[in-house]
Write a protein that holds these residues in place. Structure first.
Motif, PDB file in Angstrom:
ATOM      1  N   VAL A 116       0.865  -1.184   0.000  1.00  0.00           N
ATOM      2  CA  VAL A 116       0.000   0.000   0.000  1.00  0.00           C
ATOM      3  C   VAL A 116       0.899   1.231   0.000  1.00  0.00           C
ATOM      4  N   ASN A 117       0.534   2.215  -0.807  1.00  0.00           N
ATOM      5  CA  ASN A 117       1.320   3.455  -0.869  1.00  0.00           C
ATOM      6  C   ASN A 117       0.947   4.390   0.285  1.00  0.00           C
ATOM      7  N   ILE A 118       1.961   4.916   0.943  1.00  0.00           N
ATOM      8  CA  ILE A 118       1.735   5.837   2.055  1.00  0.00           C
ATOM      9  C   ILE A 118       2.476   7.137   1.747  1.00  0.00           C
ATOM     10  N   SER A 119       1.741   8.243   1.697  1.00  0.00           N
ATOM     11  CA  SER A 119       2.381   9.537   1.431  1.00  0.00           C
ATOM     12  C   SER A 119       3.355   9.895   2.550  1.00  0.00           C
ATOM     13  N   ALA A 120       4.497  10.420   2.159  1.00  0.00           N
ATOM     14  CA  ALA A 120       5.528  10.800   3.133  1.00  0.00           C
ATOM     15  C   ALA A 120       4.968  11.730   4.211  1.00  0.00           C
ATOM     16  N   THR A 121       4.040  12.587   3.816  1.00  0.00           N
ATOM     17  CA  THR A 121       3.511  13.550   4.797  1.00  0.00           C
ATOM     18  C   THR A 121       2.821  12.850   5.978  1.00  0.00           C
ATOM     19  N   LEU A 122       2.335  11.630   5.760  1.00  0.00           N
ATOM     20  CA  LEU A 122       1.625  10.924   6.833  1.00  0.00           C
ATOM     21  C   LEU A 122       2.553  10.312   7.873  1.00  0.00           C
ATOM     22  N   ILE A 123       3.842  10.157   7.517  1.00  0.00           N
ATOM     23  CA  ILE A 123       4.725   9.476   8.466  1.00  0.00           C
ATOM     24  C   ILE A 123       5.423  10.425   9.439  1.00  0.00           C
ATOM     25  N   HIS A 124       4.868  11.628   9.548  1.00  0.00           N
ATOM     26  CA  HIS A 124       5.360  12.561  10.568  1.00  0.00           C
ATOM     27  C   HIS A 124       4.487  12.512  11.814  1.00  0.00           C
ATOM     28  N   GLU A 125       3.466  11.685  11.783  1.00  0.00           N
ATOM     29  CA  GLU A 125       2.568  11.609  12.938  1.00  0.00           C
ATOM     30  C   GLU A 125       2.313  10.165  13.338  1.00  0.00           C
ATOM     31  N   ARG A 126       2.264   9.929  14.623  1.00  0.00           N
ATOM     32  CA  ARG A 126       2.052   8.575  15.161  1.00  0.00           C
ATOM     33  C   ARG A 126       0.694   7.992  14.768  1.00  0.00           C
ATOM     34  N   GLN A 127      -0.231   8.854  14.416  1.00  0.00           N
ATOM     35  CA  GLN A 127      -1.579   8.434  14.026  1.00  0.00           C
ATOM     36  C   GLN A 127      -1.564   7.287  13.009  1.00  0.00           C
ATOM     37  N   ILE A 128      -0.588   7.313  12.107  1.00  0.00           N
ATOM     38  CA  ILE A 128      -0.519   6.269  11.077  1.00  0.00           C
ATOM     39  C   ILE A 128      -0.223   4.896  11.699  1.00  0.00           C
ATOM     40  N   VAL A 129       0.533   4.880  12.794  1.00  0.00           N
ATOM     41  CA  VAL A 129       0.865   3.609  13.454  1.00  0.00           C
ATOM     42  C   VAL A 129      -0.414   2.979  14.010  1.00  0.00           C
ATOM     43  N   ASP A 130      -1.213   3.798  14.692  1.00  0.00           N
ATOM     44  CA  ASP A 130      -2.475   3.296  15.239  1.00  0.00           C
ATOM     45  C   ASP A 130      -3.394   2.820  14.110  1.00  0.00           C
ATOM     46  N   MET A 131      -3.406   3.587  13.021  1.00  0.00           N
ATOM     47  CA  MET A 131      -4.276   3.224  11.898  1.00  0.00           C
ATOM     48  C   MET A 131      -3.904   1.857  11.328  1.00  0.00           C
ATOM     49  N   ILE A 150       6.593   3.921   0.968  1.00  0.00           N
ATOM     50  CA  ILE A 150       6.609   5.346   1.315  1.00  0.00           C
ATOM     51  C   ILE A 150       6.947   6.136   0.056  1.00  0.00           C
ATOM     52  N   THR A 151       5.977   6.935  -0.398  1.00  0.00           N
ATOM     53  CA  THR A 151       6.149   7.679  -1.649  1.00  0.00           C
ATOM     54  C   THR A 151       6.656   9.097  -1.364  1.00  0.00           C
ATOM     55  N   GLU A 152       7.251   9.696  -2.366  1.00  0.00           N
ATOM     56  CA  GLU A 152       7.742  11.077  -2.270  1.00  0.00           C
ATOM     57  C   GLU A 152       8.562  11.313  -1.002  1.00  0.00           C
ATOM     58  N   THR A 153       9.564  10.443  -0.798  1.00  0.00           N
ATOM     59  CA  THR A 153      10.348  10.526   0.447  1.00  0.00           C
ATOM     60  C   THR A 153      11.128  11.840   0.568  1.00  0.00           C
TER      61      THR A 153
END
Ligand code: C2E
Ligand code: MG
Ligand code: MG
Ligand code: MG
Length: 285
Positions: A116-131, A150-153
């Motif tokens: 699954v593609n995950i935008s780089a902007t989302l990996i600045h917050e822990r919220q993605i881990v819970d999701m 992780i796209t657009e690193t």
């Protein structure tokens, strides 16, 4: 701190025209409606072993078929989701559908990782881990079979923060992949500091490999580097037999691209566990 995720329409009121504001609100509404219906769905593109054509993974790619506007290209649509503050919702949707598809592949005897593609902007917050943890829990999909690309690193603005989040995602058992490797600034620093299991060489280099000796040298260097680092390297955007042959000779094991298979629907993946008959692979000598 303002991020795409905490974005609120009112925040642009002083800088944007009323027209922009109305457009944005209607865009949010359209995306919400599309997520609630089946206008948004996934296509799956195989990752195959060059040697045998065996499918060793699939990448889930989002598609939006808007009844009024027709097929909206993903790049455009992803940007719209960011503008409308809907990246989290979209990502959750793709994660859920991707894991459910993975379960169904499993049941059909095709036990393969789903990316699954995950935008780089989302990996600045822990919220993605819970999701991700919640979706794995809900669907029961095996964590080691979920790959997060992780796209657009180059858009990772805080490597320390991103490293923390990615280590937590890895601790869930997921595999972490660096998408579009080689394009955009700071990708080597990201590779040094973030816990990647896989990297995908950007199409920009693969498509030039046969005609540009610099591109060929770059691809070979990335393959050598991946081998030393024990990171799986995938060639993206392989369109023809010549490129595939060159990749195999260069020691590349896994490839993805239109020449092997376009992104296809779920059933097509189920019908074909091996793509040795594909145009690019069939003609290899
Ligand atoms: P990506 O993750 O690098 O995905 C590969 C893109 O290259 C896909 O385009 C795929 O159809 C295309 N492609 C694959 N093989 C070839 C080839 O041989 N030649 C050419 N010319 N193209 C090839 P697509 O589906 O339009 O997606 C574009 C980008 O949109 C993706 O690039 C990814 O960054 C983003 N994206 C797609 N789905 C999602 C999603 O669910 N979430 C997020 N955050 N981004 C997504
Ligand atoms: Mg990708
Ligand atoms: Mg890519
Ligand atoms: Mg791309």
């Amino acid at each position: 701190e303002t991020t795409n995720e905490t974005y609120e329409p009112i925040a642009i009121a002083d800088t944007a025209s009323e027209e922009d504001l109305i457009w944005n609100i209607s865009l949010q509404a359209r995306i919400d409606a599309a997520l609630a219906s089946n206008e948004i769905y996934l296509a799956f593109q195989p990752k195959v072993l060059i040697q045998s054509g065996e499918i060793v993974g699939v990448e889930a790619l989002v598609r939006w078929n808007d009844p009024e506007r027709g097929q909206i290209p993903p790049d455009n649509f992803i940007r719209q989701c960011e503008t409308a503050g809907r990246m989290s919702q979209l990502t959750r949707y793709v994660l859920e559908k991707g894991c459910l598809a993975g379960n169904a592949f499993d049941e059909a005897g095709l036990s393969i990782p789903v990316a699954v593609n995950i935008s780089a902007t989302l990996i600045h917050e822990r919220q993605i881990v819970d999701m991700v943890a919640e979706v794995l829990d809900q669907t029961g999909f095996e964590p080691r079979h979920l790959t997060l690309e992780i796209t657009e690193t180059y858009r990772i603005s805080n490597l320390d923060l991103a490293a923390g989040v990615l280590h937590e995602l890895a601790a869930l058992g997921c595999k972490i992949s660096m998408d579009d490797f080689g394009v955009g600034a700071a990708s080597l620093e990201a590779l040094l500091r973030l816990p990647f299991d896989e990297l995908k060489i950007d199409r920009a280099f693969i498509s030039q490999m046969l005609v540009n000796t610099k591109a060929e040298a770059i691809v070979k260097s990335i393959l050598a580097m991946g081998k030393t680092m024990r990171i799986v390297v995938i060639a993206e955007g392989v369109e023809d037999t010549g490129t595939l042959t060159k990749l195999r000779e260069s020691g590349c094991i896994v490839a993805q691209g239109f020449g092997i298979s376009r992104p296809v629907d779920f059933e097509t993946i189920l019908r074909n566990h091996n793509l040795g008959h594909s145009e690019a692979l069939r003609n290899m000598v």
